[in-house]
Design a protein around this motif. Sequence first.
Motif, PDB file in Angstrom:
ATOM      1  N   GLY A 243       0.797  -1.210   0.000  1.00 39.68           N
ATOM      2  CA  GLY A 243       0.000   0.000   0.000  1.00 39.68           C
ATOM      3  C   GLY A 243       0.834   1.268   0.000  1.00 39.68           C
ATOM      4  N   PHE A 244       0.343   2.284  -0.722  1.00 35.86           N
ATOM      5  CA  PHE A 244       0.992   3.586  -0.814  1.00 35.86           C
ATOM      6  C   PHE A 244      -0.050   4.629  -0.416  1.00 35.86           C
ATOM      7  CE2 PHE A 244       2.743   0.547  -3.731  1.00 35.86           C
ATOM      8  CZ  PHE A 244       4.108   0.645  -3.529  1.00 35.86           C
ATOM      9  N   TYR A 245       0.117   5.221   0.771  1.00 37.52           N
ATOM     10  CA  TYR A 245      -0.960   5.992   1.391  1.00 37.52           C
ATOM     11  C   TYR A 245      -0.689   7.493   1.475  1.00 37.52           C
ATOM     12  CZ  TYR A 245      -2.479   1.359   3.060  1.00 37.52           C
ATOM     13  OH  TYR A 245      -2.892   0.055   3.142  1.00 37.52           O
ATOM     14  N   ARG A 268      -8.148   3.427  -4.313  1.00 32.71           N
ATOM     15  CA  ARG A 268      -9.402   3.351  -3.560  1.00 32.71           C
ATOM     16  C   ARG A 268     -10.246   4.583  -3.883  1.00 32.71           C
ATOM     17  NH1 ARG A 268     -11.914  -0.493   0.100  1.00 32.71           N
ATOM     18  NH2 ARG A 268     -13.481   0.690   1.221  1.00 32.71           N
ATOM     19  N   ASN A 269     -11.488   4.368  -4.381  1.00 30.95           N
ATOM     20  CA  ASN A 269     -12.295   5.500  -4.834  1.00 30.95           C
ATOM     21  C   ASN A 269     -13.430   5.877  -3.901  1.00 30.95           C
ATOM     22  OD1 ASN A 269     -14.575   3.744  -5.496  1.00 30.95           O
ATOM     23  ND2 ASN A 269     -13.422   3.128  -7.299  1.00 30.95           N
ATOM     24  N   THR A 270     -13.634   5.121  -2.827  1.00 27.81           N
ATOM     25  CA  THR A 270     -14.684   5.459  -1.871  1.00 27.81           C
ATOM     26  C   THR A 270     -14.422   4.748  -0.552  1.00 27.81           C
ATOM     27  OG1 THR A 270     -17.084   5.593  -1.552  1.00 27.81           O
ATOM     28  CG2 THR A 270     -16.240   3.554  -2.457  1.00 27.81           C
ATOM     29  N   GLY A 271     -15.070   5.231   0.506  1.00 24.46           N
ATOM     30  CA  GLY A 271     -14.962   4.563   1.795  1.00 24.46           C
ATOM     31  C   GLY A 271     -13.687   4.882   2.544  1.00 24.46           C
ATOM     32  N   ASN A 272     -13.414   4.089   3.575  1.00 29.37           N
ATOM     33  CA  ASN A 272     -12.238   4.284   4.407  1.00 29.37           C
ATOM     34  C   ASN A 272     -10.957   4.080   3.582  1.00 29.37           C
ATOM     35  OD1 ASN A 272     -10.735   4.654   6.788  1.00 29.37           O
ATOM     36  ND2 ASN A 272     -10.578   2.440   7.089  1.00 29.37           N
ATOM     37  N   GLY A 273     -10.072   5.068   3.616  1.00 24.01           N
ATOM     38  CA  GLY A 273      -8.822   4.944   2.873  1.00 24.01           C
ATOM     39  C   GLY A 273      -8.902   5.455   1.442  1.00 24.01           C
ATOM     40  N   VAL A 274      -9.929   6.258   1.120  1.00 24.58           N
ATOM     41  CA  VAL A 274     -10.035   6.793  -0.231  1.00 24.58           C
ATOM     42  C   VAL A 274      -8.749   7.532  -0.600  1.00 24.58           C
ATOM     43  CG1 VAL A 274     -11.106   8.939   0.566  1.00 24.58           C
ATOM     44  CG2 VAL A 274     -11.477   8.185  -1.782  1.00 24.58           C
ATOM     45  N   TYR A 278      -2.829   0.765  -4.252  1.00 23.81           N
ATOM     46  CA  TYR A 278      -2.481  -0.607  -3.902  1.00 23.81           C
ATOM     47  C   TYR A 278      -1.856  -1.306  -5.104  1.00 23.81           C
ATOM     48  CZ  TYR A 278      -5.907   0.242  -0.159  1.00 23.81           C
ATOM     49  OH  TYR A 278      -6.608   0.766   0.896  1.00 23.81           O
ATOM     50  N   VAL A 279      -0.850  -2.146  -4.832  1.00 20.02           N
ATOM     51  CA  VAL A 279      -0.311  -3.059  -5.842  1.00 20.02           C
ATOM     52  C   VAL A 279      -0.468  -4.460  -5.275  1.00 20.02           C
ATOM     53  CG1 VAL A 279       1.670  -3.745  -7.207  1.00 20.02           C
ATOM     54  CG2 VAL A 279       1.352  -1.334  -6.640  1.00 20.02           C
ATOM     55  N   TYR A 280      -1.112  -5.345  -6.045  1.00 19.42           N
ATOM     56  CA  TYR A 280      -1.494  -6.655  -5.506  1.00 19.42           C
ATOM     57  C   TYR A 280      -0.437  -7.724  -5.749  1.00 19.42           C
ATOM     58  CZ  TYR A 280      -5.822  -4.579  -4.290  1.00 19.42           C
ATOM     59  OH  TYR A 280      -6.746  -3.768  -3.694  1.00 19.42           O
ATOM     60  N   ARG A 281      -0.118  -8.425  -4.664  1.00 20.48           N
ATOM     61  CA  ARG A 281       0.797  -9.561  -4.724  1.00 20.48           C
ATOM     62  C   ARG A 281       0.045 -10.848  -5.036  1.00 20.48           C
ATOM     63  NH1 ARG A 281       3.894  -7.813   0.884  1.00 20.48           N
ATOM     64  NH2 ARG A 281       5.736  -6.887  -0.085  1.00 20.48           N
TER      65      ARG A 281
END
Length: 512
Positions: A243-245, A268-274, A278-281
């Motif tokens: 994650g890159f926040y 993330r386009n909505t909700g907590n952490g918008v 993310y890059v998925y492993r």
Amino acid sequence: MLIKVNGKEVDVAEGSTIQEVIEKTNAPYTPGSIICLIKGKKELEKNITKYKIKTTRGSIIIELVDNEEANPIIDVWKNQYEEFVDLSIRWSTSTEVAIGPIVTDLEPTHNEFKYYDGDVVLSLSSFSNESTHLILLKEHTTNVYGVPPYNKGIFARIIGGKKTLNELTGDDVVTAIEPIIERSTKTDSASADLSTVLEEGNELYTYISFEIDEESPVCVEHLFSIIKDNRIKVNFDSNSFVGFYEFEGIDKPKENTTQRVRGTITIRNTGNGVGRMYVYRENRVLTPNHTTVGRITAGMEIIDIAKKDDFITVKSQQQRLLLLSKSQSEASKILAEAGVEHIREGVSDDDGLIVEQSPRYTIDILKEGKVVTKAINPNELRDIEFVDNAPRSVKYFKLISGLLENPVGKIKVHFAVPGMHITIFEGDKKLAKGLVPENNPVDVVNECEIGITNMSAKAAGLIGIRFEPNHEFGPTAESFNATNIVGKMVSNTEGLEELKEGVVVYVRESMS
């Protein structure tokens, strides 16, 4: 000696260090970033547990069993699985599918064993090691397969592709067998020191590369913004994603959503952490809360080993067309190379400093084939020196002005009264809800200091600047305890006090 650098085979001198190889090969690398060193293919494959068997009908995925008794058969499979490629389906019944034959050194038994749906077996047909077949079970059965004396010949289980398995016939062929590389595969890799001496067969990875999703122009620009000095910083890592926040809290629209397979990049386009990236492993299910912005095309090895606070060198396959803070002449050169028409507005001279562009986003510029740039005289751009001890307030200012994602921001005059020696700029009450008091003035607010009204006052979020020292009130005319000082305007402050309501002021962060 032969090694691989970012997937390409290179001949280097014995005793070469990582630093020397990077310099010799001009491998993309930003100092301070992590590097992945893998001892070699054999070391890598020791940890692989899943394989994809591709056929003319589709793919089947198998996973090796975690059973010491099966290890001799697993070793044979790892050493010889490629020999099953280009072989046809030898037979297909209601119970099993057989692929082969190949020759192995295994010895057969004559015992009858019970097998279950999904078992994967090495069978020595006619009790001959010259007729070794791969058997994939469709149903429970009891049979004599002439298996070696290890775990009933079972070395793997089918975990994907049952539909394909049931459709296979004697007319089908195995087209490829690929090890499935996952994060857990790379337990022998490490974030290496540049002085590390390389050995024959080593694999070195210095950067990640990605391709963008052209259906998500707004969120792709957000991805570009996260990359600074050709690298990104990891804020969180887990088994399934990195994650890159840095830009958490910036609202982004829902654009293209896809399956989040390994290597997918989302915002993330909505909700907590918008606003998080993310890059998925590992593969994750489809969700409308994540906009797909790209896919890793090289360097997943680095994503797999990355940890919190690591920096990763990044190379995009598409150059970002961000022209803000460049001169009109610089922009013309960049756009000419990209095959994009350049239309100048405002100060159209070569020295004009660009503060706005339309379209705003790289993908839209490329689709339209042209871009309009608005420029001002360089002495109209105001530099701001931000403080270090008001992080929430500084982030708020950068978010409101656009400086969080761009090199040039803008603030609009909200209130200006001659003789008060302050200018107040528009804010955002919704975003200002989290502005707790921080870096409040103590004895005096100095000339050209910038303040924000914190949440202890009704006008939370307003931004102001003072043009003379004051011992009672902050830059937004609030008391000191309702004022958060975020920095100081350090250039081109002349004339600000005379600006009328609605006038836009262009700003950037001072680099001095």
